[in-house]
Design a protein around this motif. Structure first.
Motif, PDB file in Angstrom:
ATOM      1  N   THR A   1       0.807  -1.216   0.000  1.00 56.20           N
ATOM      2  CA  THR A   1       0.000   0.000   0.000  1.00 56.20           C
ATOM      3  C   THR A   1       0.843   1.269   0.000  1.00 56.20           C
ATOM      4  O   THR A   1       0.305   2.359  -0.149  1.00 56.20           O
ATOM      5  CB  THR A   1      -0.933   0.020   1.226  1.00 56.20           C
ATOM      6  OG1 THR A   1      -0.145  -0.104   2.414  1.00 56.20           O
ATOM      7  CG2 THR A   1      -1.938  -1.118   1.165  1.00 56.20           C
ATOM      8  N   ASP A   2       2.171   1.107   0.166  1.00 58.46           N
ATOM      9  CA  ASP A   2       3.032   2.286   0.151  1.00 58.46           C
ATOM     10  C   ASP A   2       3.523   2.634  -1.246  1.00 58.46           C
ATOM     11  O   ASP A   2       4.313   3.555  -1.427  1.00 58.46           O
ATOM     12  CB  ASP A   2       4.239   2.081   1.084  1.00 58.46           C
ATOM     13  CG  ASP A   2       5.106   0.908   0.682  1.00 58.46           C
ATOM     14  OD1 ASP A   2       4.592  -0.004  -0.012  1.00 58.46           O
ATOM     15  OD2 ASP A   2       6.294   0.886   1.049  1.00 58.46           O
TER      16      ASP A   2
ATOM     17  N   LEU B   1       7.216  -6.416 -10.523  1.00 61.04           N
ATOM     18  CA  LEU B   1       5.980  -6.945  -9.938  1.00 61.04           C
ATOM     19  C   LEU B   1       6.251  -7.574  -8.577  1.00 61.04           C
ATOM     20  O   LEU B   1       5.470  -7.398  -7.631  1.00 61.04           O
ATOM     21  CB  LEU B   1       5.343  -7.960 -10.886  1.00 61.04           C
ATOM     22  CG  LEU B   1       4.723  -7.391 -12.166  1.00 61.04           C
ATOM     23  CD1 LEU B   1       4.273  -8.517 -13.088  1.00 61.04           C
ATOM     24  CD2 LEU B   1       3.549  -6.465 -11.848  1.00 61.04           C
ATOM     25  N   ASP B   2       7.355  -8.314  -8.462  1.00 65.49           N
ATOM     26  CA  ASP B   2       7.677  -8.913  -7.172  1.00 65.49           C
ATOM     27  C   ASP B   2       7.946  -7.843  -6.125  1.00 65.49           C
ATOM     28  O   ASP B   2       7.608  -8.017  -4.948  1.00 65.49           O
ATOM     29  CB  ASP B   2       8.895  -9.835  -7.305  1.00 65.49           C
ATOM     30  CG  ASP B   2       8.558 -11.164  -7.954  1.00 65.49           C
ATOM     31  OD1 ASP B   2       7.365 -11.510  -8.024  1.00 65.49           O
ATOM     32  OD2 ASP B   2       9.487 -11.859  -8.399  1.00 65.49           O
ATOM     33  N   GLY B   3       8.545  -6.732  -6.541  1.00 69.41           N
ATOM     34  CA  GLY B   3       8.794  -5.649  -5.600  1.00 69.41           C
ATOM     35  C   GLY B   3       7.516  -4.953  -5.149  1.00 69.41           C
ATOM     36  O   GLY B   3       7.473  -4.354  -4.069  1.00 69.41           O
ATOM     37  N   MET B   4       6.472  -5.020  -5.973  1.00 68.28           N
ATOM     38  CA  MET B   4       5.197  -4.394  -5.641  1.00 68.28           C
ATOM     39  C   MET B   4       4.299  -5.308  -4.814  1.00 68.28           C
ATOM     40  O   MET B   4       3.355  -4.856  -4.181  1.00 68.28           O
ATOM     41  CB  MET B   4       4.447  -4.024  -6.936  1.00 68.28           C
ATOM     42  CG  MET B   4       5.078  -2.881  -7.712  1.00 68.28           C
ATOM     43  SD  MET B   4       4.498  -2.812  -9.452  1.00 68.28           S
ATOM     44  CE  MET B   4       2.741  -3.093  -9.309  1.00 68.28           C
ATOM     45  N   ARG B   5       4.606  -6.607  -4.844  1.00 72.26           N
ATOM     46  CA  ARG B   5       3.677  -7.588  -4.290  1.00 72.26           C
ATOM     47  C   ARG B   5       3.903  -7.837  -2.811  1.00 72.26           C
ATOM     48  O   ARG B   5       4.993  -7.641  -2.296  1.00 72.26           O
ATOM     49  CB  ARG B   5       3.835  -8.904  -5.064  1.00 72.26           C
ATOM     50  CG  ARG B   5       2.695  -9.862  -4.889  1.00 72.26           C
ATOM     51  CD  ARG B   5       2.846 -11.054  -5.815  1.00 72.26           C
ATOM     52  NE  ARG B   5       1.688 -11.932  -5.681  1.00 72.26           N
ATOM     53  CZ  ARG B   5       1.575 -13.110  -6.277  1.00 72.26           C
ATOM     54  NH1 ARG B   5       2.548 -13.544  -7.056  1.00 72.26           N
ATOM     55  NH2 ARG B   5       0.509 -13.851  -6.107  1.00 72.26           N
ATOM     56  N   SER B   6       2.858  -8.298  -2.178  1.00 75.58           N
ATOM     57  CA  SER B   6       2.937  -8.614  -0.753  1.00 75.58           C
ATOM     58  C   SER B   6       3.201 -10.103  -0.509  1.00 75.58           C
ATOM     59  O   SER B   6       3.237 -10.545   0.618  1.00 75.58           O
ATOM     60  CB  SER B   6       1.616  -8.243  -0.059  1.00 75.58           C
ATOM     61  OG  SER B   6       1.347  -6.882  -0.218  1.00 75.58           O
ATOM     62  N   ALA B   7       3.370 -10.873  -1.571  1.00 71.80           N
ATOM     63  CA  ALA B   7       3.554 -12.316  -1.432  1.00 71.80           C
ATOM     64  C   ALA B   7       4.994 -12.710  -1.792  1.00 71.80           C
ATOM     65  O   ALA B   7       5.838 -11.857  -2.047  1.00 71.80           O
ATOM     66  CB  ALA B   7       2.562 -13.051  -2.327  1.00 71.80           C
TER      67      ALA B   7
END
Length: 211
Positions: free
Chosen positions: A156-157, A194-200
């Motif tokens: 969310t940041d 995408l991995d840097g944006m993801r929470s998983a």
């Protein structure tokens, strides 16, 4: 939602409501196909003679069928931006918000990577002619990002404005520091983003490192 007009329909609409002759429509269709190919390879500075050559028509025919090079390119870019917007709309309908955002990101970055002209247009090279289309695309990206964040699938940041720049950054040139990028370099870049944006947990990278 209204279906966007194609580039051909935009160019043939003279406001009279009259249906154009079949040969006129065929020539405009050929010019649109040629312009799309030329814009992808050369960019928005492509000239009239090059588009006419690719379409297999003379410059005289070019100007009988379209008002100007600028009008043709504007219609083509509106058409491509409408296709990107359609990608976003389908992504917004995906049951999984993260999968929708990821699928959109792949399609969007592929277009940027494969089209010199689309990258220029998205970067603002075409001035105010595309302002409305770009604003609508920004709204769709915002909705995709906020939907993924609300589902707890994305950090969310990271605001949607950052995401627009991150997706643009995934498409890079073919050379750096004396190395040559592999054919899937933009996909590798995008997966890291995408991995840097993801929470998983991160996903495996596609392709091979640059050589």
């Amino acid at each position: 939602m209204n279906t966007p007009r194609s580039a051909v329909d935009r160019l043939l609409d003279d406001g009279s409501g009259h249906r154009p002759r079949a040969d006129a429509r065929r020539n405009v269709e050929r010019l649109v196909v040629a312009a799309r190919g030329a814009v992808a390879e050369i960019g928005v500075e492509v000239g009239t003679h090059e588009i006419a050559r690719r379409a297999g028509v003379g410059v005289g025919t070019f100007y009988r069928r379209v008002a100007s090079r600028e009008a043709l390119l504007e219609a083509v870019l509106h058409e491509v931006l409408a296709e990107i917007a359609d990608l976003a709309d389908r992504a917004l309908e995906a049951p999984d918000p993260w999968a929708g955002l990821s699928d959109f990101a792949v399609g969007y970055v592929r277009l940027r990577a494969e089209s010199c002209g689309i990258g220029e247009a998205l970067g603002g090279a075409c001035g105010p002619a595309l302002d409305r289309s770009l604003a609508e695309l920004r709204q769709r990206i915002r909705h995709l990002v906020e939907r993924a964040q609300a589902a707890g699938a994305m950090r969310t940041d990271v605001p949607w404005q950052d995401v627009a720049f991150l997706l643009a950054a995934a498409s890079t040139g073919p050379h750096t520091l004396g190395m040559v990028a592999g054919p899937q370099q933009w996909e590798r870049n995008l997966q890291v983003i995408l991995d840097g944006m993801r929470s998983a947990r991160p996903s495996p990278l596609p392709g091979t490192p640059p050589g």
